[in-house]
Structures are given as C-alpha cells and as structure tokens.
Design a protein around this motif. Sequence first.
Motif, PDB file in Angstrom:
ATOM      1  N   LEU A   1      18.950  12.972  15.956  1.00  0.00           N
ATOM      2  CA  LEU A   1      17.802  13.729  15.453  1.00  0.00           C
ATOM      3  C   LEU A   1      16.572  12.844  15.249  1.00  0.00           C
ATOM      4  O   LEU A   1      15.616  13.248  14.596  1.00  0.00           O
ATOM      5  N   ALA A   2      16.597  11.646  15.820  1.00  0.00           N
ATOM      6  CA  ALA A   2      15.508  10.698  15.607  1.00  0.00           C
ATOM      7  C   ALA A   2      14.541  10.634  16.776  1.00  0.00           C
ATOM      8  O   ALA A   2      13.671   9.754  16.798  1.00  0.00           O
ATOM      9  N   GLY A   3      14.657  11.550  17.726  1.00  0.00           N
ATOM     10  CA  GLY A   3      13.837  11.457  18.934  1.00  0.00           C
ATOM     11  C   GLY A   3      12.349  11.436  18.658  1.00  0.00           C
ATOM     12  O   GLY A   3      11.616  10.560  19.146  1.00  0.00           O
ATOM     13  N   GLY A   4      11.849  12.386  17.893  1.00  0.00           N
ATOM     14  CA  GLY A   4      10.419  12.443  17.610  1.00  0.00           C
ATOM     15  C   GLY A   4       9.958  11.235  16.829  1.00  0.00           C
ATOM     16  O   GLY A   4       8.902  10.647  17.110  1.00  0.00           O
ATOM     17  N   LEU A   5      10.736  10.833  15.848  1.00  0.00           N
ATOM     18  CA  LEU A   5      10.404   9.669  15.038  1.00  0.00           C
ATOM     19  C   LEU A   5      10.305   8.417  15.900  1.00  0.00           C
ATOM     20  O   LEU A   5       9.354   7.639  15.778  1.00  0.00           O
ATOM     21  N   LEU A   6      11.293   8.201  16.776  1.00  0.00           N
ATOM     22  CA  LEU A   6      11.306   6.985  17.590  1.00  0.00           C
ATOM     23  C   LEU A   6      10.205   6.994  18.646  1.00  0.00           C
ATOM     24  O   LEU A   6       9.700   5.938  19.037  1.00  0.00           O
ATOM     25  N   ARG A   7       9.825   8.189  19.106  1.00  0.00           N
ATOM     26  CA  ARG A   7       8.766   8.276  20.124  1.00  0.00           C
ATOM     27  C   ARG A   7       7.388   8.062  19.536  1.00  0.00           C
ATOM     28  O   ARG A   7       6.547   7.373  20.127  1.00  0.00           O
ATOM     29  N   THR A   8       7.114   8.671  18.400  1.00  0.00           N
ATOM     30  CA  THR A   8       5.740   8.694  17.891  1.00  0.00           C
ATOM     31  C   THR A   8       5.568   8.080  16.515  1.00  0.00           C
ATOM     32  O   THR A   8       4.432   7.886  16.073  1.00  0.00           O
ATOM     33  N   GLY A   9       6.661   7.774  15.810  1.00  0.00           N
ATOM     34  CA  GLY A   9       6.538   7.137  14.512  1.00  0.00           C
ATOM     35  C   GLY A   9       6.073   5.699  14.645  1.00  0.00           C
ATOM     36  O   GLY A   9       6.246   5.058  15.680  1.00  0.00           O
ATOM     37  N   ALA A  10       5.454   5.203  13.600  1.00  0.00           N
ATOM     38  CA  ALA A  10       4.951   3.824  13.587  1.00  0.00           C
ATOM     39  C   ALA A  10       5.924   2.937  12.831  1.00  0.00           C
ATOM     40  O   ALA A  10       6.313   3.248  11.703  1.00  0.00           O
ATOM     41  N   VAL A  11       6.317   1.839  13.465  1.00  0.00           N
ATOM     42  CA  VAL A  11       7.202   0.881  12.800  1.00  0.00           C
ATOM     43  C   VAL A  11       6.398   0.100  11.767  1.00  0.00           C
ATOM     44  O   VAL A  11       5.284  -0.346  12.036  1.00  0.00           O
ATOM     45  N   GLU A  12       6.975  -0.049  10.595  1.00  0.00           N
ATOM     46  CA  GLU A  12       6.311  -0.794   9.530  1.00  0.00           C
ATOM     47  C   GLU A  12       7.185  -1.982   9.159  1.00  0.00           C
ATOM     48  O   GLU A  12       8.332  -1.809   8.736  1.00  0.00           O
ATOM     49  N   ASP A  13       6.666  -3.186   9.327  1.00  0.00           N
ATOM     50  CA  ASP A  13       7.464  -4.385   9.074  1.00  0.00           C
ATOM     51  C   ASP A  13       6.834  -5.286   8.020  1.00  0.00           C
ATOM     52  O   ASP A  13       7.139  -6.477   7.928  1.00  0.00           O
ATOM     53  N   ALA A  14       5.924  -4.723   7.214  1.00  0.00           N
ATOM     54  CA  ALA A  14       5.287  -5.487   6.151  1.00  0.00           C
ATOM     55  C   ALA A  14       4.705  -4.526   5.127  1.00  0.00           C
ATOM     56  O   ALA A  14       4.513  -3.337   5.396  1.00  0.00           O
ATOM     57  N   VAL A  15       4.448  -5.039   3.941  1.00  0.00           N
ATOM     58  CA  VAL A  15       3.712  -4.314   2.909  1.00  0.00           C
ATOM     59  C   VAL A  15       2.735  -5.309   2.303  1.00  0.00           C
ATOM     60  O   VAL A  15       3.021  -6.513   2.232  1.00  0.00           O
ATOM     61  N   GLU A  16       1.585  -4.829   1.906  1.00  0.00           N
ATOM     62  CA  GLU A  16       0.570  -5.720   1.356  1.00  0.00           C
ATOM     63  C   GLU A  16       0.236  -5.329  -0.079  1.00  0.00           C
ATOM     64  O   GLU A  16       0.070  -4.148  -0.389  1.00  0.00           O
ATOM     65  N   PHE A  17       0.156  -6.327  -0.934  1.00  0.00           N
ATOM     66  CA  PHE A  17      -0.345  -6.144  -2.291  1.00  0.00           C
ATOM     67  C   PHE A  17      -1.720  -6.797  -2.378  1.00  0.00           C
ATOM     68  O   PHE A  17      -1.997  -7.769  -1.676  1.00  0.00           O
ATOM     69  N   ARG A  18      -2.562  -6.251  -3.245  1.00  0.00           N
ATOM     70  CA  ARG A  18      -3.880  -6.847  -3.468  1.00  0.00           C
ATOM     71  C   ARG A  18      -4.126  -6.975  -4.961  1.00  0.00           C
ATOM     72  O   ARG A  18      -3.780  -6.076  -5.735  1.00  0.00           O
ATOM     73  N   LEU A  19      -4.750  -8.080  -5.323  1.00  0.00           N
ATOM     74  CA  LEU A  19      -5.057  -8.338  -6.726  1.00  0.00           C
ATOM     75  C   LEU A  19      -6.193  -9.341  -6.795  1.00  0.00           C
ATOM     76  O   LEU A  19      -6.149 -10.384  -6.122  1.00  0.00           O
ATOM     77  N   GLY A  20      -7.206  -9.025  -7.564  1.00  0.00           N
ATOM     78  CA  GLY A  20      -8.300  -9.969  -7.787  1.00  0.00           C
ATOM     79  C   GLY A  20      -9.020 -10.400  -6.538  1.00  0.00           C
ATOM     80  O   GLY A  20      -9.448 -11.553  -6.435  1.00  0.00           O
ATOM     81  N   GLY A  21      -9.146  -9.494  -5.558  1.00  0.00           N
ATOM     82  CA  GLY A  21      -9.852  -9.817  -4.321  1.00  0.00           C
ATOM     83  C   GLY A  21      -9.026 -10.569  -3.304  1.00  0.00           C
ATOM     84  O   GLY A  21      -9.548 -10.970  -2.264  1.00  0.00           O
ATOM     85  N   ARG A  22      -7.738 -10.785  -3.571  1.00  0.00           N
ATOM     86  CA  ARG A  22      -6.872 -11.529  -2.653  1.00  0.00           C
ATOM     87  C   ARG A  22      -5.773 -10.641  -2.097  1.00  0.00           C
ATOM     88  O   ARG A  22      -5.326  -9.690  -2.739  1.00  0.00           O
ATOM     89  N   ARG A  23      -5.353 -10.985  -0.883  1.00  0.00           N
ATOM     90  CA  ARG A  23      -4.204 -10.328  -0.250  1.00  0.00           C
ATOM     91  C   ARG A  23      -2.920 -11.067  -0.631  1.00  0.00           C
ATOM     92  O   ARG A  23      -2.898 -12.294  -0.697  1.00  0.00           O
ATOM     93  N   TYR A  24      -1.867 -10.289  -0.792  1.00  0.00           N
ATOM     94  CA  TYR A  24      -0.522 -10.851  -0.968  1.00  0.00           C
ATOM     95  C   TYR A  24       0.404 -10.119   0.016  1.00  0.00           C
ATOM     96  O   TYR A  24       1.102  -9.185  -0.364  1.00  0.00           O
TER      97      TYR A  24
END
Length: 390
Positions: A63-86
């Motif tokens: 049941l993953a056909g649509g997800l695998l065709r058009t979903g976006a893979v996410e391999d990171a998450v970003e935090f921000r604090l005080g004007g800086r990226r983490y």
Amino acid sequence: MNERTQVGVIGAGPAGMLLAVLLRRAGVDCVVLERRDREYVANRARGATVEHRVVDLLRRHDLAGGLLRTGAVEDAVEFRLGGRRYPVHYEPLANGRSHYIYPQQFLVRDLVDTYLADGGDLRFETAAEAIDDLTGQPRIRLADGRELHCDVVAGCDGEYGVARRAVPAGALRCADYQYDYAWLSVLAEAPPSSNCVINALHESGACVHVRRTPTVSRFYLQCGRDETRADWPDERIWKEVRIRLALDEPWTLHTGPVTDTGTVRMRSLVCDPMRYGSLFLAGDAAHIVPPVGGKGFNLALADAEELALGLIERFTVGDHRRSDAYSQHRLARIWRAQEFVHWMMDLVNTPGYGTADAAFLHRVQAARLTRLVDSPAYLAAFLEDYVGWW
C-alpha cells in the motif's frame, strides 16, 4: 430497512480506511460509514510525516505505492535558536532509516481508491447517530433511520465521534493533560523554505515549519490558549514566522496566500482500555497527541493494522486471542509515543509561555538542545523515537 455485516467501521480517515482495506483483502465483510462527502475526505489536510516503521507497514501490505512515488524522503531535522542552525542528520545513527513526507489526505485517497477497486462498501454522507447493545449484538443507528447490525464495531471517527460517546460513563479511564499554550496552525500556498522540518526555539514562542508538497507549506506558531484567528491577521503571522525562524546568515523564507488556519489547543489523551464489549477504538477516538513530531497519524495507522490482524484471526479461524489483546498491545506503544511527544513539547515550545519564569526556562531549553546535538548517545535515543524505528 436493516442490514448486516461482520465489521462496521465508523470513519473513513487513515485508521478506518487501512482497517477496511486489510479486512476486505482477507475476506472479512465490512461496511465503512463516513458522515462527510468524498471530496471533503480526499482534501482533509492533517499530518504528513510518515515514520520509518509505518512506511514498512504500508510496504508489507503493498500500500506504499503512492508514498514511494511522490513522497519526499526526509533524512534530517533542523533546530534553530538565537539566529543559529542546529541541523540533525539521521546518518550514520539511523542506518538508512528515514521519514517520508506524504500528506495524510493523499494516503487516504490511495486507501479509498484501493478499497473501492476491491469492491468494498464505503458510504459517504452516511452519519452514524448512535451504537446500541455493545455487550451483545451491536447495532449502528444511522441518521436516516436505518440500522447496521454488526458482530464488531470499529470506532475510527475521531475525538468527537459517536464511537467513544457510545461507551458507558466510567467504563474507560481517560488520562488527559492540557498544555498551557496553543499552536496556531497555518497552511499556505508557499513553496517549502527548507528540505526538512524546522523547529525554531524562540523567546516569543516556538515556530515549526513543515513542507507539505512542492507548493504548500505548514507553519505552527506557539500562542496563547485563548487566542483565535482574529488575533492573527496574515501580516502578524508572517511577521512572527520571520522573527522566530530568523538566522544570522542569508536565508530565504517563501511566503504566499494563507489558505487555512486553526488554533490547536495542545492536549494529550489516552483511553484505557481501547475496547468496550464489541466496540474497538482506533486513532483519535482512543488517543490524542499534540502535532509535534507527527505521531498521531502514525499511531492511527499502527492501531488499524493491529486491529485488522486480530479481527482477521477472529473471523477466519475463530481465534480471539489477538483481538482480545489489542488494547494491551497498543497502549504500551501509545504511552511510549506520549512520553516522547511530551519531552519534545518541552524541547520545542517556549516554557513558561507568557510568565515571569520564561527567561530562565528558555535557557534550560537551550541547554537541552545543546546536549541533544553534542551527545551521540542522547541523539541516538532521540532519533529512535523521532524517526520511528522502535
């Protein structure tokens, strides 16, 4: 006129539709009742983060056909604090495991199409008004006066649906926690400004940016519990997004027309057990989690798979053991997700929002973020729950 089926499924959201597809494929008769029309269901925007183990779940059932065709893979998450990226990259700790971004309504469309193509009985604009005789032979009373007689009822109709209300007072122990702030949820026709989720920690309140599609973005802004859309004209929304996501380096925020907003009064809820007699609860009908981390969508799908497997054994070979253990099995997972979400709420949201304690607690929050990005052991534990491979 009365009808009969083995499983009456109330609600055509992700839990109800996955359950119905799996039952139908196994030869278990079911009817899905949905009070809204098909267009509404197909476009009902909710979560979009599909964690690793739920991607595996969908793959197991083809049941993953649509997800695998058009979903976006996410391999990171970003935090921000005080004007800086983490930035937090999943590798090497994740060993190839990742999120996908695939809006909930897209998966629901896939499941609806699959169910109907298999000859499934799905009735839009058919409201369930009440459920009777849950300890005997249950009957779902419909708004038009008809009744649907069932062996089992699956309540997948959300927090305010008829299913949970049908349970007698005192039969469920509902543990509830209210946060002292809310989130303003904003959907905008704006290309994503990042290729991963951004969680910004800011003295004025949290801001979360999530890509939905190549042309649509979701923003969440921490706000007071009593604030409404009237307190947040578009100009204020974009001003606060810019302030809270600000960086000391060049960065572009993509903006666009705001198409939908709502105030999410942040709360957690767990009902124990997730069953009463012949009624089984799944998804938001049984538990609520705040949207941080995207766990609600995933918990609902995992509920549906476990319930389906138990009911298939019950109706095909007469073995009730798995369906009888459904609540106990799922609650262990649900409470772990609740613990993680509660921890992450404290990580992302400005603690003591609007109080004199906020300055001190914000520094504690910053120290927690520093520990997360500096400690491989702490980060590995975070990713295990955030990416969802446990």
